[in-house]
Design a protein around this motif. Sequence first.
Motif, PDB file in Angstrom:
ATOM      1  N   SER A 260      -7.716  -0.578   0.592  1.00  0.00           N
ATOM      2  CA  SER A 260      -6.653  -1.106   1.703  1.00  0.00           C
ATOM      3  C   SER A 260      -7.407  -1.569   2.628  1.00  0.00           C
ATOM      4  CB  SER A 260      -5.844   0.361   2.301  1.00  0.00           C
ATOM      5  OG  SER A 260      -5.337  -0.079   3.424  1.00  0.00           O
ATOM      6  N   ASP A 262      -5.300  -2.120   5.451  1.00  0.00           N
ATOM      7  CA  ASP A 262      -4.506  -1.528   6.391  1.00  0.00           C
ATOM      8  C   ASP A 262      -5.433  -1.347   7.553  1.00  0.00           C
ATOM      9  OD1 ASP A 262      -2.915  -0.200   8.207  1.00  0.00           O
ATOM     10  OD2 ASP A 262      -1.430   0.150   6.762  1.00  0.00           O
ATOM     11  N   ARG A 264      -4.999   0.675   9.840  1.00  0.00           N
ATOM     12  CA  ARG A 264      -4.876   2.027  10.237  1.00  0.00           C
ATOM     13  C   ARG A 264      -5.955   2.760   9.293  1.00  0.00           C
ATOM     14  NH1 ARG A 264       1.334   2.900   9.402  1.00  0.00           N
ATOM     15  NH2 ARG A 264       0.801   1.350   7.731  1.00  0.00           N
ATOM     16  N   PHE A 284       4.448   7.991   3.287  1.00  0.00           N
ATOM     17  CA  PHE A 284       5.683   7.583   2.938  1.00  0.00           C
ATOM     18  C   PHE A 284       6.284   8.203   1.707  1.00  0.00           C
ATOM     19  CE2 PHE A 284       3.538   4.484   5.521  1.00  0.00           C
ATOM     20  CZ  PHE A 284       4.552   4.203   6.512  1.00  0.00           C
ATOM     21  N   SER A 342       3.798   3.617  -1.673  1.00  0.00           N
ATOM     22  CA  SER A 342       3.162   2.643  -0.910  1.00  0.00           C
ATOM     23  C   SER A 342       2.425   3.575   0.280  1.00  0.00           C
ATOM     24  CB  SER A 342       3.783   1.527  -0.226  1.00  0.00           C
ATOM     25  OG  SER A 342       2.784   0.942   0.864  1.00  0.00           O
ATOM     26  N   GLU A 344       1.256   2.304   2.991  1.00  0.00           N
ATOM     27  CA  GLU A 344       1.334   1.499   4.075  1.00  0.00           C
ATOM     28  C   GLU A 344       2.985   1.322   4.796  1.00  0.00           C
ATOM     29  OE1 GLU A 344      -0.542  -1.863   2.571  1.00  0.00           O
ATOM     30  OE2 GLU A 344      -2.476  -0.597   2.463  1.00  0.00           O
ATOM     31  N   ARG A 345       3.835   1.425   3.773  1.00  0.00           N
ATOM     32  CA  ARG A 345       5.134   1.289   4.313  1.00  0.00           C
ATOM     33  C   ARG A 345       6.228   2.073   3.256  1.00  0.00           C
ATOM     34  NH1 ARG A 345       7.436  -2.721   0.906  1.00  0.00           N
ATOM     35  NH2 ARG A 345       5.953  -3.208  -0.701  1.00  0.00           N
ATOM     36  N   SER A 346       7.509   2.147   3.599  1.00  0.00           N
ATOM     37  CA  SER A 346       8.668   2.600   2.602  1.00  0.00           C
ATOM     38  C   SER A 346       8.901   1.594   1.717  1.00  0.00           C
ATOM     39  CB  SER A 346       9.878   2.906   3.496  1.00  0.00           C
ATOM     40  OG  SER A 346       9.591   4.149   4.281  1.00  0.00           O
ATOM     41  N   THR A 348      11.670   0.033  -1.097  1.00  0.00           N
ATOM     42  CA  THR A 348      13.326   0.086  -0.849  1.00  0.00           C
ATOM     43  C   THR A 348      13.708   0.319  -2.556  1.00  0.00           C
ATOM     44  OG1 THR A 348      13.244  -2.231  -1.643  1.00  0.00           O
ATOM     45  CG2 THR A 348      13.427  -1.856   0.928  1.00  0.00           C
TER      46      THR A 348
END
Length: 372
Positions: A260, A262, A264, A284, A342, A344-346, A348
């Motif tokens: 990653s 990211d 964070r 997530f 993911s 890092e994010r949700s 769709t």
Amino acid sequence: VGGVKISRDDVVRENDPTNNVPDSIFSKIGLQLHRRDNHPLGILKQEIYSYFDNNFPGLFNKFDNLCPVVSVKMNFDDVLVPHDHVSRTYNDTYYINAETVLRCHTSAHQAELLREGHSYFLVTGDVYRRDSVDSTHYPVFHQMEGFRVFTPVDWEASGVDGTSYAAMDLKKTLEGLAQHLFGNVEMRWVDAYFPFTDPSFELEIYFQGNWMEVLGCGVTEQKILINNGRAGSTAWAFGLGLERLAMVLFDIPDIRLFWSSDLRFTSQFSSGQLGVKFKSFSKFPPCYKDISFWISESFTENNFCEVVRGIAGDLAEQVSLIDSFTNKKGMTSHCYRITYRSMERSLTDEEINELQGRVRDEVENKLNVTIR
Ligand code: PHE
């Protein structure tokens, strides 16, 4: 050297059936996570270096930039891997072509380093294996190899033979290393088999309620020493997986996190700080998709996992076989559940449906199976 990017067009002839390296793997070559000072793998590598430097000042030569593209001879023949060993199959190993592979272990460098005259060395590098998809398996990971040669003067005074001496020294050295990394832990030695060592062992430590395998090792086969200019000596070798240890030491829950970018994740680690516990950023939600198909003779789970990874990349968290049966006509059906998530994010619904649609198409086109 190991940090060079390699593109498919440079090394693979068009439609070469002896190549099984997908673009998703080519894109990882040269990233060298183990050479990043503030990355958990780089921090762990340095900590192991410190152990050897403190205990054997100036003795071990360190290599962490050897090219992961090696000959079949280096990866297998030179370390006596039998011709019918599973690790040689296209199902287990990435072949650039029939003579060249992405190394599946750092043992691939033992023979060349011996021939170059090195007798004490640590080799760290990225290694490649075709495998399943879950939180502890990733087709690229990192190993460190250790190797130490002894000559008769080393063991003659001790009253034991060269093999026993090497085995004793090996165990003492690695118990010291495990203690250096994990503190005062319970350890045990388990007998093992590797083509290049005899006797062979695995070291396990008792950690958080489980016995965990830490490394494989053993006394080097005489044939390797003789073939590479060291007749009359003995040696030990070990190989350890850096991700496996780093996941435990830093509390990293998923092997994909090592890749990653990211902040964070990356901002939580700094050079010299082994074992700072990773604080998970909010997880997530996962999304599950099932796919069922009639398999054929040539089907393997690794091939299926590679299709999924090729399309979903690191969004594929896990692939598991949830059902399998054979009907009266002798046809076998497999149902796999793919977990998409993911870190890092949700995600769709649309993007997951799109990925799953592509997985279905490619499975049908490339794997010679019939979707149900
Ligand atoms: N190469 C072995 C592996 O990848 C580990 C090993 C190295 C075992 C050296 C013994 C000696 O599993």
